[in-house]
Design a protein around this motif. Structure first.
Motif, PDB file in Angstrom:
ATOM      1  N   CYS A 126      64.130  18.048  40.574  1.00 55.65           N
ATOM      2  CA  CYS A 126      63.911  18.967  39.447  1.00 55.65           C
ATOM      3  C   CYS A 126      65.186  19.147  38.623  1.00 55.65           C
ATOM      4  CB  CYS A 126      63.413  20.321  39.941  1.00 55.65           C
ATOM      5  SG  CYS A 126      61.715  20.287  40.559  1.00 55.65           S
ATOM      6  N   ALA A 127      66.329  19.233  39.293  1.00 61.54           N
ATOM      7  CA  ALA A 127      67.596  19.389  38.580  1.00 61.54           C
ATOM      8  C   ALA A 127      67.914  18.155  37.750  1.00 61.54           C
ATOM      9  CB  ALA A 127      68.730  19.677  39.572  1.00 61.54           C
ATOM     10  N   VAL A 128      67.626  16.968  38.282  1.00 61.10           N
ATOM     11  CA  VAL A 128      67.827  15.734  37.510  1.00 61.10           C
ATOM     12  C   VAL A 128      66.906  15.734  36.293  1.00 61.10           C
ATOM     13  CG1 VAL A 128      67.511  13.221  37.537  1.00 61.10           C
ATOM     14  CG2 VAL A 128      68.717  14.344  39.408  1.00 61.10           C
ATOM     15  N   ALA A 129      65.647  16.062  36.501  1.00 57.66           N
ATOM     16  CA  ALA A 129      64.694  16.100  35.383  1.00 57.66           C
ATOM     17  C   ALA A 129      65.133  17.125  34.337  1.00 57.66           C
ATOM     18  CB  ALA A 129      63.293  16.432  35.897  1.00 57.66           C
ATOM     19  N   LEU A 130      65.581  18.294  34.765  1.00 62.68           N
ATOM     20  CA  LEU A 130      66.046  19.330  33.842  1.00 62.68           C
ATOM     21  C   LEU A 130      67.276  18.875  33.070  1.00 62.68           C
ATOM     22  CD1 LEU A 130      65.777  22.200  32.718  1.00 62.68           C
ATOM     23  CD2 LEU A 130      67.188  22.971  34.650  1.00 62.68           C
ATOM     24  N   GLY A 131      68.186  18.197  33.758  1.00 63.07           N
ATOM     25  CA  GLY A 131      69.379  17.678  33.080  1.00 63.07           C
ATOM     26  C   GLY A 131      69.026  16.700  31.972  1.00 63.07           C
ATOM     27  N   MET A 174      71.614  18.015  59.108  1.00 64.43           N
ATOM     28  CA  MET A 174      70.214  18.092  59.536  1.00 64.43           C
ATOM     29  C   MET A 174      70.076  17.735  61.015  1.00 64.43           C
ATOM     30  SD  MET A 174      68.751  19.283  56.981  1.00 64.43           S
ATOM     31  CE  MET A 174      70.347  20.069  56.865  1.00 64.43           C
ATOM     32  N   TYR A 175      70.843  16.755  61.462  1.00 67.41           N
ATOM     33  CA  TYR A 175      70.845  16.383  62.879  1.00 67.41           C
ATOM     34  C   TYR A 175      71.299  17.570  63.731  1.00 67.41           C
ATOM     35  CZ  TYR A 175      71.921  13.901  67.194  1.00 67.41           C
ATOM     36  OH  TYR A 175      71.967  13.503  68.503  1.00 67.41           O
ATOM     37  N   ASN A 189      65.986  20.279  49.272  1.00 68.70           N
ATOM     38  CA  ASN A 189      66.999  19.403  48.696  1.00 68.70           C
ATOM     39  C   ASN A 189      66.364  18.313  47.853  1.00 68.70           C
ATOM     40  OD1 ASN A 189      70.115  19.372  49.358  1.00 68.70           O
ATOM     41  ND2 ASN A 189      69.066  20.453  51.010  1.00 68.70           N
ATOM     42  N   LEU A 190      65.319  17.696  48.354  1.00 67.78           N
ATOM     43  CA  LEU A 190      64.647  16.636  47.595  1.00 67.78           C
ATOM     44  C   LEU A 190      63.972  17.184  46.345  1.00 67.78           C
ATOM     45  CD1 LEU A 190      63.113  14.524  50.481  1.00 67.78           C
ATOM     46  CD2 LEU A 190      64.970  13.875  48.960  1.00 67.78           C
ATOM     47  N   THR A 192      68.876  19.184  66.523  1.00 70.20           N
ATOM     48  CA  THR A 192      69.278  19.186  67.930  1.00 70.20           C
ATOM     49  C   THR A 192      69.634  20.589  68.420  1.00 70.20           C
ATOM     50  OG1 THR A 192      71.572  18.617  67.374  1.00 70.20           O
ATOM     51  CG2 THR A 192      70.079  16.786  67.923  1.00 70.20           C
ATOM     52  N   GLY A 193      69.885  21.507  67.498  1.00 73.04           N
ATOM     53  CA  GLY A 193      70.140  22.904  67.860  1.00 73.04           C
ATOM     54  C   GLY A 193      68.868  23.727  67.952  1.00 73.04           C
ATOM     55  N   GLY A 194      67.715  23.068  67.822  1.00 75.48           N
ATOM     56  CA  GLY A 194      66.438  23.764  67.958  1.00 75.48           C
ATOM     57  C   GLY A 194      65.940  24.415  66.679  1.00 75.48           C
ATOM     58  N   HIS A 195      66.490  24.056  65.543  1.00 78.00           N
ATOM     59  CA  HIS A 195      66.097  24.647  64.266  1.00 78.00           C
ATOM     60  C   HIS A 195      65.369  23.624  63.391  1.00 78.00           C
ATOM     61  CE1 HIS A 195      68.555  28.073  65.335  1.00 78.00           C
ATOM     62  NE2 HIS A 195      69.547  27.239  65.603  1.00 78.00           N
ATOM     63  N   THR A 196      64.374  22.974  63.964  1.00 78.26           N
ATOM     64  CA  THR A 196      63.668  21.891  63.273  1.00 78.26           C
ATOM     65  C   THR A 196      62.982  22.373  61.998  1.00 78.26           C
ATOM     66  OG1 THR A 196      63.328  20.809  65.392  1.00 78.26           O
ATOM     67  CG2 THR A 196      61.957  20.056  63.567  1.00 78.26           C
ATOM     68  N   PHE A 197      62.337  23.536  62.044  1.00 79.56           N
ATOM     69  CA  PHE A 197      61.642  24.041  60.861  1.00 79.56           C
ATOM     70  C   PHE A 197      62.620  24.292  59.716  1.00 79.56           C
ATOM     71  CE2 PHE A 197      59.960  27.509  58.220  1.00 79.56           C
ATOM     72  CZ  PHE A 197      58.810  26.882  57.757  1.00 79.56           C
ATOM     73  N   ILE A 198      63.763  24.886  60.020  1.00 77.36           N
ATOM     74  CA  ILE A 198      64.786  25.133  58.997  1.00 77.36           C
ATOM     75  C   ILE A 198      65.273  23.802  58.423  1.00 77.36           C
ATOM     76  CG2 ILE A 198      67.128  26.007  58.599  1.00 77.36           C
ATOM     77  CD1 ILE A 198      66.442  28.225  60.656  1.00 77.36           C
ATOM     78  N   ALA A 199      65.482  22.815  59.299  1.00 74.03           N
ATOM     79  CA  ALA A 199      65.927  21.494  58.844  1.00 74.03           C
ATOM     80  C   ALA A 199      64.893  20.871  57.909  1.00 74.03           C
ATOM     81  CB  ALA A 199      66.188  20.577  60.030  1.00 74.03           C
ATOM     82  N   LEU A 200      63.627  20.939  58.274  1.00 70.25           N
ATOM     83  CA  LEU A 200      62.569  20.357  57.426  1.00 70.25           C
ATOM     84  C   LEU A 200      62.479  21.076  56.084  1.00 70.25           C
ATOM     85  CD1 LEU A 200      59.803  19.676  60.103  1.00 70.25           C
ATOM     86  CD2 LEU A 200      61.269  17.999  58.941  1.00 70.25           C
TER      87      LEU A 200
END
Length: 130
Positions: A112-117, A87-88, A106-107, A92-100
């Motif tokens: 959801c995957a934990v709940a489904l499991g 993510m860093y 991921n969260l 720092t590569g200018g891809h803040t929106f993609i990182a967010l």
């Protein structure tokens, strides 16, 4: 260095990282709480992966040591360090929106995957009946 030896080095690093993670969970988790132990492991792993990556960037350590410590040790200690490092790099590569977006998905998808499991095995979203 031969590929098989590289795999072995990464595997040894991962085993060492996983063993240290378990020790932290046992001793810190017992003294304080399990979530705090995981927070400590994640933060320390992030710091270590940054130190090692910076040393590799300056060519102060070999690629073998870099892989042993980042992919192996930090990967066994916590995958969060690789996540944070990636993510860093995006930010720092200018891809803040993609990182967010990546952080968000991921969260959300991880939860959801934990709940489904749990739902798959227990039929509801709780661990209480284990």
């Amino acid at each position: 260095m031969k590929t098989g030896i590289k795999y072995l080095l990464i595997g040894c690093g991962a085993a060492l990282g996983a063993a240290i993670r378990w020790l932290c969970e046992v001793y810190i988790g017992k003294a304080v709480s399990d979530p705090f132990a995981i927070l400590c492991v994640n933060v320390v792993g992030c710091y270590i992966i940054a130190l090692v990556s910076a040393l590799a960037t300056k060519q102060r350590i070999s690629q073998e040591w870099n892989k042993f410590l980042t992919t192996g040790f930090c990967g066994g200690l916590t995958t969060f360090s690789s996540f944070a490092s990636g993510m860093y790099d995006l930010i720092t590569g200018g891809h803040t929106f993609i990182a967010l977006c990546y952080i968000f998905f991921n969260l959300v998808l991880g939860l959801c995957a934990v709940a489904l499991g749990f739902y798959t095995i227990l039929g509801k979203g709780t661990k209480q009946e284990r």
